[in-house]
Design a protein around this motif. Sequence first.
Motif, short mmCIF file in Angstrom:
data_model
loop_
_atom_site.label_atom_id
_atom_site.label_comp_id
_atom_site.label_asym_id
_atom_site.label_seq_id
_atom_site.Cartn_x
_atom_site.Cartn_y
_atom_site.Cartn_z
N GLU A 1 49.69 11.57 98.27
CA GLU A 1 48.56 12.57 97.77
C GLU A 1 47.93 12.20 96.73
O GLU A 1 48.68 11.53 95.82
CB GLU A 1 49.30 13.94 97.73
CG GLU A 1 50.04 14.27 99.35
CD GLU A 1 50.51 15.92 99.11
OE1 GLU A 1 51.29 16.05 98.16
OE2 GLU A 1 50.56 16.54 99.99
N GLU B 1 45.04 15.93 92.56
CA GLU B 1 44.51 17.16 92.81
C GLU B 1 45.19 18.06 93.84
O GLU B 1 45.36 19.48 93.78
CB GLU B 1 43.01 17.24 93.48
CG GLU B 1 41.90 17.05 92.25
CD GLU B 1 42.00 15.25 91.82
OE1 GLU B 1 42.88 14.66 92.77
OE2 GLU B 1 41.62 14.86 91.01
N GLU B 2 45.83 17.39 94.92
CA GLU B 2 46.46 18.16 96.06
C GLU B 2 47.84 18.32 95.40
O GLU B 2 48.17 19.55 95.95
CB GLU B 2 46.78 17.00 97.11
CG GLU B 2 45.46 16.65 97.93
CD GLU B 2 45.60 15.58 99.13
OE1 GLU B 2 45.03 15.54 100.11
OE2 GLU B 2 46.48 14.69 98.77
#
Length: 489
Positions: free
Chosen positions: A61, A64-65
């Motif tokens: 990921e 930001e995720e």
Amino acid sequence: MIDLAATGIPGLDDVVRGGLPRNRLYLVQGDPGAGKTTLGLQFLLEGARQGESGLYITLSESREEVEAVAQSHGWSLGDIRLFELTAAQQRNTLKDDNTLFDPSEVELQEVMATLLGEVEKAGATRVVFDSLSELRLLAQDPLRYRRQILLLKQFFGGRRSTVLLLDDRTSMGGDDKQLQSLAHGVISLEHMAPEFGKERRRLRITKIRGVNPRGGYHEFVIATGGIRVFPRLVAAEHHVNFQREILPSGVAALDALLGGGIDRGTSTLLMGPAGTGKSSLAARYAFAAAERGETVALFTFDERIDTLLIRCASLGMPLEKHLASGRILVKQIDPAEMGPGEFAFSVRDAVEKNQARVIVIDSLNGYLNAMPESRLLVVQMHELLSFLNQLGVTTFLLLAQQGIIGQIRSPVDLTYLADTVLLLRYFEAAGQVRKALSVVKKRSGAHETTIREFRLGGGAGVDLGPPLAQFTGILTGVPTFSGKTGDLV
């Protein structure tokens, strides 16, 4: 004495007996959406609260995720070092064309060197790798993959770090037994979707070396603020000494029928068709307990709280004053949104935190809807009642039987679990539908074997008539009264 690292997850530390042994490597397995990322972040945030340094390495990921997950729970990751190994960074590790070795093998070695270098640079005492599926794809071979995990284990063996390896089980046919054998501990997360209602999650501690965790499955939920685990209830772990006494209802005829009243630390099952007055009868005992100054917890599955208050007030049992004082706690339960493990934890919470001495569960039909498998319902209800009885809590269970007249059946047989069983039935007399009440079982002492007419109303909310000597047919499910009308209430 084992040095334990608290996980920061309510309930999980209780399951693992205080926390995870430090400086070990743990495998957290679960399907996508099971809660692995949330668990890893909570583990690091708890370390930050205790002044420990944390490192979150994300291979699947983006930054930001991960930050979006934290923000959804109201968390700030400012005290945690976050390292993102993007696809571009992975490609940049291949500096030159290589004709001697397979490109995937070179790439894997370079990626591992990058990861271990970042760990050395951070010097963190808590590390989370998310997720191993990316390393498995890079390895392309089970033997090569196992070798890299063994390298990770050996690398952390000389460092004072507690490591969580997150694995989404999307490859290798599910659980990787070889990987489990390398880890010091394995936490398995499951995500289930029932045919109707909210999704259910549960976890199991497959192993933790040096610790005897609480066995079995433990429900958990993911809400704003993170994961909350509801440890499986083990009644044998809870026992206190309490004074044996009789709890009166405040209705002389009812207490006489029960041989003086209900015994403290016992369970009472109220059975009968819908509308016979089971809820009002249980409310009478709850109101009497609150009047004596005891704390009562009512868990209602089928009736809205407003309806409950209006009905009780019309019967001369104003619950509002006790709600305001905290003597009576009422919780509306939606079986589509709450699992049986969470419900059992709510009951335990009412007893241990709010000091509830009387529990009313209205009704078991709603509880059964939360756990469609009746066999498991009986086992869990046995554990819950044993827990309550050993703490001196008096429990009232309501069970609506199927049918109004004629053949009446119970959706599940729990009569052998209860210490006292009260049976309510309809009967007809003088052109009216009336109700009857009898005690068919009481383990703790003698009781009347008569059948009395039961009526809602009167100064105490419920009232009983004299024994119905000419009342016949109750066992057939079509009771009739052949006496004189003057003998009725």
